[in-house]
Motif scaffolding. Structure first.
Motif, PDB file in Angstrom:
ATOM      1  N   THR E 186       0.669  -1.633   0.033  1.00 33.37           N
ATOM      2  CA  THR E 186      -0.305  -0.383   0.089  1.00 33.37           C
ATOM      3  C   THR E 186       0.594   1.492  -0.410  1.00 33.37           C
ATOM      4  N   THR E 204      -3.698   3.699  -2.164  1.00 33.69           N
ATOM      5  CA  THR E 204      -3.876   3.055  -3.045  1.00 33.69           C
ATOM      6  C   THR E 204      -3.087   1.374  -2.756  1.00 33.69           C
ATOM      7  N   ALA E 209      -5.481  -5.205  -0.105  1.00 33.64           N
ATOM      8  CA  ALA E 209      -6.447  -4.468   0.411  1.00 33.64           C
ATOM      9  C   ALA E 209      -6.312  -3.898   1.825  1.00 33.64           C
TER      10      ALA E 209
ATOM     11  N   ALA F  98      -7.770   0.069  -9.688  1.00 33.24           N
ATOM     12  CA  ALA F  98      -9.482  -0.419  -9.150  1.00 33.24           C
ATOM     13  C   ALA F  98      -9.842  -1.598  -8.735  1.00 33.24           C
ATOM     14  N   ALA F 101      -7.553  -4.582  -8.694  1.00 33.07           N
ATOM     15  CA  ALA F 101      -7.412  -5.181  -7.101  1.00 33.07           C
ATOM     16  C   ALA F 101      -8.863  -6.077  -7.107  1.00 33.07           C
ATOM     17  N   VAL F 160     -15.715  -5.568  -6.034  1.00 32.46           N
ATOM     18  CA  VAL F 160     -15.183  -4.117  -5.774  1.00 32.46           C
ATOM     19  C   VAL F 160     -15.960  -3.487  -6.817  1.00 32.46           C
ATOM     20  N   THR F 193     -13.436  -3.537  -0.894  1.00 33.32           N
ATOM     21  CA  THR F 193     -13.849  -4.487  -1.682  1.00 33.32           C
ATOM     22  C   THR F 193     -14.792  -5.146  -0.896  1.00 33.32           C
ATOM     23  N   ILE F 199      -9.523   0.506  -0.983  1.00 32.05           N
ATOM     24  CA  ILE F 199      -8.497  -0.324  -2.013  1.00 32.05           C
ATOM     25  C   ILE F 199      -7.874   1.122  -2.556  1.00 32.05           C
TER      26      ILE F 199
END
Lengths: 240, 240, 240, 240, 240, 240
Positions: E186, E204, E209, F98, F101, F160, F193, F199
């Motif tokens: 992250t 981010t 996550a 996004a 992820a 997401v 999530t 995220i």
């Protein structure tokens, strides 16, 4: 020959025009011609391009685009590539010329109407659907000017609509879908007024050159299709 | 009506085609149609665009430009602006389509012919002069391939030539010069083969919409003009 | 050493300058230096760039281009690529500086002369031919201003002409053609006035560095060539 | 005449070269010539441009830029404008040619050395400082190739350094700062080797044309300055 | 975990801010955060963008760039490519927003402050170093306006500084260098005022996550780092 | 405070997701969040970008655009301008990060999923609607790969979804419409999530800086909204 939507050679696809499709634009429609779907908006601005300054007339111009996901295989996004293709430029110039023929620019006053035609699903005939749909969006934008008493009389001279016609495996066919368009020998786009005069004729031999007789058959078919489209425009415009 | 070069409504301007005008290009001509002068070159390259790889055929593509000093008032240089205008793109796409109709790309083999049409003096009808001149340059480039025994039989199917026709102050006129072109109501460009079949018809109502009858008159005139142009092409190609 | 056009090392190629070559431009020439052919136009506009506003002087600027078919193997069209190469920019800056040295911009008044040099056939020395030819086009554009009584006295201070000179296989040679230019060790472009003062000297060692003695020999040769070119300019300008 | 840094007409500004200024680049220096400061880096890549494939030689190319805040009044960022100016292109082509003259590209092997010269503070003479500094960065990048035994012998043929010289208010002066450069009549950039042969001479009359005598005086001065610069390069390179 | 500069997880790298680094700019600093080095300049212009005309307020905008040689392997020059990357645009928009939060644009008057942040050596955290450094350059530019009595009271509301924080192999770490940044799960950039309010939070998840608890730990760390940075800014600004 | 759609501060707008909205794309939805309408398509290509060649993994990337007529006053078409704005680039990078992820790129195989989000009507929250909608289009494209047995197990790790939250006139509010977004002090976009891990968090003080307490309130609200959105996604995906 089996055509999409169970059509004969001389039939157009089912057409649906939804007015006021986008809430911000001065005029906006979704036009659906079979599986081809185009959002047409008309936006008024109280400015005119420099070359028309002080001539007491308005202007109308058009832009065209396709969503990347609208085509059979995804097409590249023109904004990301940093330029519009020749095809896009050619089409938006055609749309602009066609709609300017419907408007008395003197009566419009010193303002510009910007037409945007964005294809959200493509299945052949996107440029002609754009013209047919954009006429209705244009009408609604001009009605707004009338309602706001910014102009006194409508600058619209006549209806404008467009259709494609081609020669597919030797047979003239009206309103080609994508499969027919990709495979046809000759492809012609015709734009006409409500009085059935010609505004644009663009015929191209993709494979074999075509004769004057074939040209005449195609023009007869196109006129028939445009009569239907103008009836559809008239009908949708009678609704409040 | 007084026309340039003391012409009647149905007459074309004096045409002169000078072959081998540029020494490096595989084929090259200077075509002069009245005061319109265009250098057309055809360059062969032993490559084909990626989308045609492995299909056993060749390609032909065209580009068009105008020298900045060629027009009535100097036009901006497209190379300096960093992009070609929509008009330029439209014209070069038309030239490419027209000449591809003259060539059997299978017989050309896996090579590309690049046509360049550069207007050095503009007085109306630059796109049609480009097509008529480029056909001769194309012919000479292909002759070179034949002479070098790179191909056995000519891939040229037929002659191709083009002319403009319009309605100027109510009268149909052939081969419009700049003044007529700027003021006419309808402007049409017609491309035909040696057998007088149609390759392209592009008619545009600049002012008033036109009728089917007017369209027919214009097409008759255009055919006459193209017959003359093809005779001129044939004549110039009989010289060694 | 055998040179094109049966020349000795110190001889320039045959030069021909055709005035009034393009009918629309205010001044225009075709200059031919051996097989190098350049169309030079001078266009007057009654505007000046923003950085000169209100300074009571004019401006002169130049652009340069090559037709794609002008070179030994076809070069890419800059307008299609969307940008001018560094070479093009360098050359057009040189042409502009050289011709500005010929003009008293105060006497020109608040207007711009745009020079365009477009190579239609390239065989070495295109930038120097451009300068030599553009001077004549410039002269004719200024004569037009004098004829129209827009200016009272000529702003032209002196003639300007240019020539290339190089060292090819150890020997200094004047006015290199393409083959010599591609193979020479040193390449120099020299721009001089009618009084034989220097405006630009641009010498580049392509292979071996060069000595002061070699530089001097080259400058002597260049001066001789420029004297001849200026005599040719003077002669062509005596004609009405 | 009072010059910056209490110099006589024939003196260069104080020069300082700091090696290994940027930690990632294969070679890097900060060169300071009076108030002009340039970061020069040399980056090796194991690739060569397509036009050199299979010719058993390497390549060297250069790019040049100015930080927006480096100039007297902020200049526009070229990356934001989306293109490099003609001046930038001209300078980076000059730097590349000058340094290629210092290197035997055959001995370099099939790899590319990319030179970057970025001006962080500008006070005249940025292109010549770039060349003088970049030579040292190039040397260090090549030393790295030697240390890694990727090449056996140095491809460097000779030192290369550059200086400007001009005629300012009638007097020849060496190494012009920004104020002198903006006001001088003639501006010349000279690039020479360690053996004092010429690689580039670029002289431009900004105001008055110059004579052969003036040219010679300027070249004498330039040679003197370059001798000093090469001594400084040699000295800084003796340090480990 | 061993960190560069013998740091613990919660320690920032050594920071050095050198004021008046570039002589022409209205404000300028070199900020060094470990091996990351950025030149920040602030340039005042007495113009405002069109959309702010007549609103009695000023504007502040920022641009960001990296020298090609500043990164681990050379990056392409954006000016040569002809466009800025999305990353560059994102960063310069962030810098602009962050610094606008430090300024009362009404008090600035109708002028623009242009911030330029140019990375000369990159080792992680270039965008946050840019913000922290640019604040000091901004301060000095505004001091110049005050000294020149162009404004009466400072429009600066509060200090602004920025730091990165991340989760690297499960551990929260402050002020990531390039190696940590490339490998962390992250990555968060935090911009705060002198009163320790938040201006920007951009977190981010690069790999996994993250939870609210982890977010809170990172924000605590970031606040600590920013307190230190603001102390450094205050200290450097006490010097004359 | 009166909010559109009769909402309380903590309520999201009515959401409608229409699957299979565009017939050609591998996955496609129309997502409507109040008056914000976005077409999201997912297109599979059996290619991967060069930097991933041979690494046994796939890629997912996203592009974003707005129809010119979608906004309150018509915005310029990016394709016509020739470049994407910084805002567009920032948003499409966010959408891409996004959704990456959500996917195990190793399990996707060596192919690329291209996401396109095109706003047809904009009323605030277009980037968060894009993410929420694109997840469903992505799901359907991956289902197609599973159905065609091109992959064995789904590479989707988790849902997401995204929402905006802000502080408007001192009050934290969820899911801002255009009017609220234009006037709010702080604007934050949150991506989470299905397991409610973070995220992306992107909070920006437009007017006043915000406190940690305000940040926490906003994150609580956002989490609540995202729970609802994920329930809506789950529901629409249960339909065949």
């Amino acid at each position: 020959m089996t055509r999409s939507h169970h059509r004969t050679a001389a039939q157009i696809r089912p057409v649906k025009i939804t007015r006021r499709y986008i809430k911000h634009a001065d005029g906006s429609v979704l036009i659906e011609c079979g599986d081809t779907k185009v959002i047409c908006t008309a936006s008024i601005s109280e400015q005119i391009p420099p070359f028309l300054k002080g001539q007491g007339q308005g202007w109308l111009t058009a832009e065209y685009g396709m969503l990347p996901g609208s085509t059979h295989s995804r097409m590249q996004r023109e904004a990301a590539k940093g330029k519009q293709t020749g095809r896009t430029m050619e089409i938006q110039r055609l749309i602009g010329r066609a709609l300017r023929a419907a408007v008395d620019l003197k009566k419009l006053g010193e303002r510009t109407i910007q037409i945007d035609c964005d294809v959200i699903q493509a299945d052949g005939g996107t440029r002609t659907a754009s013209i047919t749909g954009a006429f209705v969006a244009l009408h609604d934008a001009i009605q707004k000017l009338l309602d706001q008493k910014l102009i006194e009389a409508t600058p619209i001279i006549d209806h404008v609509a467009a259709i494609s016609v081609g020669i597919f495996e030797g047979t003239p066919v009206l309103d080609l879908d994508y499969v027919e368009d990709s495979a046809c020998d000759t492809d012609m786009n015709v734009v006409m007024t409500g009085r059935l005069h010609l505004i644009e004729v663009q015929g191209t031999a993709e494979g074999n050159a075509f004769s004057r007789a074939e040209l005449n058959t195609m023009l007869d078919m196109a006129q028939q299709g445009i009569e239907e489209l103008i009836a559809i425009q008239r009908n949708v415009l009678t609704q409040p």
